[in-house]
Design a protein around this motif. Structure first.
Motif, mmCIF file in Angstrom:
data_model
loop_
_atom_site.group_PDB
_atom_site.id
_atom_site.type_symbol
_atom_site.label_atom_id
_atom_site.label_comp_id
_atom_site.label_asym_id
_atom_site.label_seq_id
_atom_site.Cartn_x
_atom_site.Cartn_y
_atom_site.Cartn_z
ATOM 1 N N GLY A 217 0.808 -1.219 0.000
ATOM 2 C CA GLY A 217 0.000 0.000 0.000
ATOM 3 C C GLY A 217 0.841 1.268 0.000
ATOM 4 N N ALA A 218 1.922 1.266 0.773
ATOM 5 C CA ALA A 218 2.784 2.457 0.824
ATOM 6 C C ALA A 218 3.458 2.698 -0.528
ATOM 7 C CB ALA A 218 3.828 2.308 1.924
ATOM 8 N N LEU A 219 3.879 1.630 -1.168
ATOM 9 C CA LEU A 219 4.487 1.754 -2.493
ATOM 10 C C LEU A 219 3.477 2.308 -3.488
ATOM 11 C CD1 LEU A 219 6.666 1.247 -4.670
ATOM 12 C CD2 LEU A 219 5.756 -1.089 -4.853
ATOM 13 N N ARG A 220 2.283 1.775 -3.472
ATOM 14 C CA ARG A 220 1.237 2.240 -4.388
ATOM 15 C C ARG A 220 0.919 3.710 -4.168
ATOM 16 N NH1 ARG A 220 -1.330 -1.718 -7.084
ATOM 17 N NH2 ARG A 220 -0.771 -3.844 -6.522
ATOM 18 N N LYS A 221 0.824 4.123 -2.924
ATOM 19 C CA LYS A 221 0.560 5.531 -2.607
ATOM 20 C C LYS A 221 1.688 6.405 -3.130
ATOM 21 C CE LYS A 221 -1.299 8.993 -0.070
ATOM 22 N NZ LYS A 221 -0.850 10.155 -0.803
ATOM 23 N N GLN A 222 2.928 5.971 -2.925
ATOM 24 C CA GLN A 222 4.068 6.745 -3.405
ATOM 25 C C GLN A 222 4.060 6.840 -4.929
ATOM 26 O OE1 GLN A 222 6.506 8.332 -1.305
ATOM 27 N NE2 GLN A 222 6.606 9.365 -3.263
ATOM 28 N N LEU A 223 3.736 5.753 -5.617
ATOM 29 C CA LEU A 223 3.651 5.783 -7.082
ATOM 30 C C LEU A 223 2.576 6.755 -7.554
ATOM 31 C CD1 LEU A 223 3.987 2.011 -7.989
ATOM 32 C CD2 LEU A 223 5.529 3.850 -8.697
#
Length: 164
Positions: free
Chosen positions: A10-16
């Motif tokens: 989820g954190a990666l997706r938010k950052q992307l």
């Protein structure tokens, strides 16, 4: 689209998703196109090949093509460079400019939704592609847009219309 098997991404997706319109590291697309006088949108500054209009329209066309590639199993490849650059330095009218800028924003939101969609395995290859992953395409949109936003700023500086 492959089902995500990474429950902690989820954190990666938010950052992307944020990266696709990141304002922390450089000028955003929205700031770059804000307040450009109508007469300057089609001007080609000395030392430059394209007008701001052509760069905006190129961003729109390329971003839309990448999004279409990611989500459309019936995707048809566009012809480079003809299908990616407008031939006219000037938009047809103000409505054409507004449609292009609006389309960049709408497609950017769609790409952000794709990044946040946990049903999409970011590392999966796109079924109708030739080895490209969803992550690669998301990063390609961000990188491509950032590069051309820098060009817009440079063209505006050369025209003497940069506010920043």
């Amino acid at each position: 689209m492959g089902k995500s098997v990474r429950p902690d991404d989820g954190a990666l997706r938010k950052q992307l998703a944020d990266f696709l319109d990141w304002k922390s590291a450089h000028v955003s697309f929205d700031d770059a196109v804000d307040g450009i006088p109508v007469r300057s949108r089609g001007a080609v500054a000395a030392g430059f090949v394209h007008s701001v209009w052509q760069v905006v329209e190129h961003i729109r066309l390329a971003q839309h093509d990448i999004l279409d590639f990611c989500v459309n199993p019936g995707y048809r490849e566009m012809k480079w460079p003809d299908d990616y650059w407008p031939t006219s330095a000037r938009p047809k009218d103000e409505a054409a400019w507004n449609r292009a800028v609006g389309a960049v924003r709408r497609d950017r939101k769609a790409v952000q939704r794709l990044a946040l969609d946990r049903r999409v395995d970011l590392l999966a290859t796109i079924p109708h592609g030739s080895g490209q992953t969803y992550l690669r395409e998301l990063l390609l949109v961000a990188d491509h847009t950032a590069y051309h936003v820098g060009q817009i700023v440079d063209i505006r500086r050369a025209l003497g219309i940069w506010k920043g």
